[in-house]
Write an enzyme that holds these catalytic residues in place. Structure first.
Site, PDB file in Angstrom:
ATOM      1  CE  LYS A 104      12.603  43.438  71.877  1.00  0.00           C
ATOM      2  NZ  LYS A 104      12.254  42.059  71.516  1.00  0.00           N
TER       3      LYS A 104
HETATM    4  C1  LIG Z   1      11.266  41.563  70.604  1.00  0.00           C
HETATM    5  C2  LIG Z   1      11.371  40.155  70.210  1.00  0.00           C
HETATM    6  C3  LIG Z   1      11.002  39.720  68.928  1.00  0.00           C
HETATM    7  C4  LIG Z   1      10.395  40.647  67.916  1.00  0.00           C
HETATM    8  O1  LIG Z   1      11.284  41.645  67.491  1.00  0.00           O
HETATM    9  P1  LIG Z   1      10.713  42.974  66.788  1.00  0.00           P
HETATM   10  O2  LIG Z   1      11.877  43.866  66.623  1.00  0.00           O
HETATM   11  O3  LIG Z   1       9.706  43.533  67.763  1.00  0.00           O
HETATM   12  O4  LIG Z   1      10.080  42.560  65.520  1.00  0.00           O
HETATM   13  C5  LIG Z   1      11.223  38.394  68.597  1.00  0.00           C
HETATM   14  N1  LIG Z   1      11.735  37.518  69.494  1.00  0.00           N
HETATM   15  C6  LIG Z   1      12.086  37.896  70.741  1.00  0.00           C
HETATM   16  C7  LIG Z   1      12.627  36.884  71.676  1.00  0.00           C
HETATM   17  C8  LIG Z   1      11.919  39.222  71.143  1.00  0.00           C
HETATM   18  O5  LIG Z   1      12.279  39.599  72.374  1.00  0.00           O
END
Ligand SMILES: *Cc1c(COP(=O)(O)O)cnc(C)c1O
Length: 462
Positions: free
Chosen positions: A112
């Site tokens: 993120k």
């Molecule tokens: C947010 C997240 C996901 C999922 O990603 P999306 O874009 O919501 O599909 C997978 N793994 C981790 C560690 C995350 O923080």
């Protein structure tokens, strides 16, 4: 470059407005009107370039001149200078034709940070031009919240409210959200699951009086600018492994469908991706949708990969929009049916989706087994989300190199990793004192009126 809504009736916006708006006023998500295509030579030129240079070249066509080239290069440089790896997104080889793309070297240890650090810089630059104030409200399954707080904490003209499902995030995730001391960041623990949190955020956006009153802005993965920032590492990794001269595959641990949708955009831009594999945990609505042609919710079961404990994957709407021939009215009708439990995907749309995405699921036991096996054979620890990806990827590895996205650092989920391996992963040095910091959090009911009152009151107080 113009941005249109997946539900067809919201105003058409430029890049800056689409970024500041988040959710469209008709309840839809903004997508670019056309996707720019890169030539073979343009893609080849990205191979071996620094991450920041790839970021500049891949994202620039989407800005429509909102930032000058110099300004944009400066924002990118600032966004990634706090990462703890010179490559930003290093590739590690797992098997003869299988690679791991490590996306957890940012300040909050999950992928993120790639989008949030950049959107933080871009929003600040946009607000500095007008002197405006905004209120960011977001829902998180654990990692978006800490990344957003890290990107915006201490800013004078931004308040950040993050809703996370009470008791359903890991302790490290919770502490990352409850320990920042700046007065402009607010951690809210909601009595409900992630889908409840996400639904209340959408309700706030759909209440226009409230939305305009507090100048609401969104940084959830519904925000186009976030998806865009994630397109970059698909180009970076694929060109490192021989694209455009050879094709590659990607497997993506998926929850809200933002990350894998970025891969879909990369492919539409001309990157030769032969397989784009959705990996889900036991909350496998997307895998079922592709197999059975029916998108139907049946409740979230908490798992050891909590950032993927999602039923209503917001960004799937963007894929549906293309699958239904960009018919906003059709998408709006489907989303209405979803509120009542689900819908059947039309034959044509299902063919498009199956031609674009493959999928697989990974149970809790399989997740633990992959973490254990990986540790035995390589000495490295995988986070449970990345392990879900690795398991599903192994079922899809073919002739082209497969790249699995490692979405978080194992130290964010120490309990699951310890259960699988007997080893408790330690936090990196910059977070070593996390468990000694004071926590600050407000428990909130799953109630729109109460949430709106709290946000109004805190914004007025500042
Ligand atoms: C947010 C997240 C996901 C999922 O990603 P999306 O874009 O919501 O599909 C997978 N793994 C981790 C560690 C995350 O923080």
């Amino acid at each position: 470059m113009r941005y249109i809504s997946t539900r067809g009736t919201a105003p058409v916006l430029g890049f800056g407005e689409a970024m500041m708006t988040g959710l469209a006023r008709d309840g839809g998500l903004y997508v670019p009107e056309t996707v720019p295509e890169f030539s073979h030579a343009e893609i080849a030129a990205l191979a071996g370039a620094p991450y920041e240079e790839v970021a500049f070249k891949v994202m620039r066509p989407y800005l429509g001149g909102f930032f000058t080239d110099d300004e944009f290069r400066g924002l990118i440089a600032k966004a990634y200078e706090g990462f703890h790896h010179a490559a930003r997104a290093p590739l590690v080889q797992l098997g003869s034709n299988h690679f791991l793309l490590e996306l957890f070297h940012g300040p909050t240890l999950a992928f993120k940070d790639f989008a949030m650090q950049l959107i933080g810089q871009m929003m600040q630059a946009a607000l500095a031009r007008t002197g405006e104030r905004i209120t960011i409200v977001g829902a998180t399954s654990g990692d978006t919240g800490s990344a957003a707080m890290e990107a915006f904490r201490g800013l004078a003209n931004v308040d950040v409210f993050i809703l996370f499902p009470h008791g359903r995030v890991s302790e490290v995730q919770r502490r990352q959200m409850t320990t920042p001391s700046e007065a402009n960041v607010h951690a809210l623990a909601i009595d409900g699951d992630f889908d409840d949190a996400q639904a209340r955020v959408k309700d706030m956006f759909n209440d226009f009086a409230f939305r305009d009153g507090v100048r609401l802005a969104g940084v959830n993965s519904i925000n186009w600018a976030r998806v865009l920032a994630q397109v970059v590492y698909y180009f970076y990794a694929a060109t490192a492994l021989g694209a455009p001269h050879r094709a590659v595959g990607f497997t993506v641990p998926t929850g809200n469908f933002g990350d894998i949708f970025a891969g879909y955009i990369a492919r539409r831009m001309g990157l030769p991706i032969d397989r784009l594999v959705i990996a889900t945990n036991q909350n496998d609505i997307l895998d079922r949708a592709l197999r059975l042609g029916e998108y139907r919710t049946d409740g979230v079961r908490p798992s050891i990969s909590p950032s993927m404990d999602i039923q209503v994957s917001s960004n799937f709407e963007r894929a549906l929009f293309d699958a239904y021939g960009r018919d906003g009215a059709a998408v709006a009708a489907l989303m209405g049916e979803l509120k009542a439990g689900g819908f059947r995907i039309s034959q044509g749309a299902l063919e498009m989706l199956r031609g674009t995405f493959a999928s697989g699921r990974c149970s809790e036991d399989e997740t633990l087994a992959v973490i254990a096996r990986h540790y035995r054979t390589t000495g490295e620890l995988l986070c449970p989300h990345s392990a879900v990806g690795v398991k599903v990827a192994e079922e899809h590895v073919g002739l082209a190199p497969m790249i699995t996205l490692a979405t978080a650092h194992p130290a964010k989920f120490p309990d699951a990793v310890e259960r699988a391996t007997g080893v408790r992963p330690g936090l990196p040095p910059h977070m070593a004192d996390l468990f000694g910091r004071a926590e600050r959090v407000t428990r909130v009911p799953n109630d729109l009126g109460a949430l709106q009152a709290l946000v109004r009151e805190r914004v007025a107080r500042r």
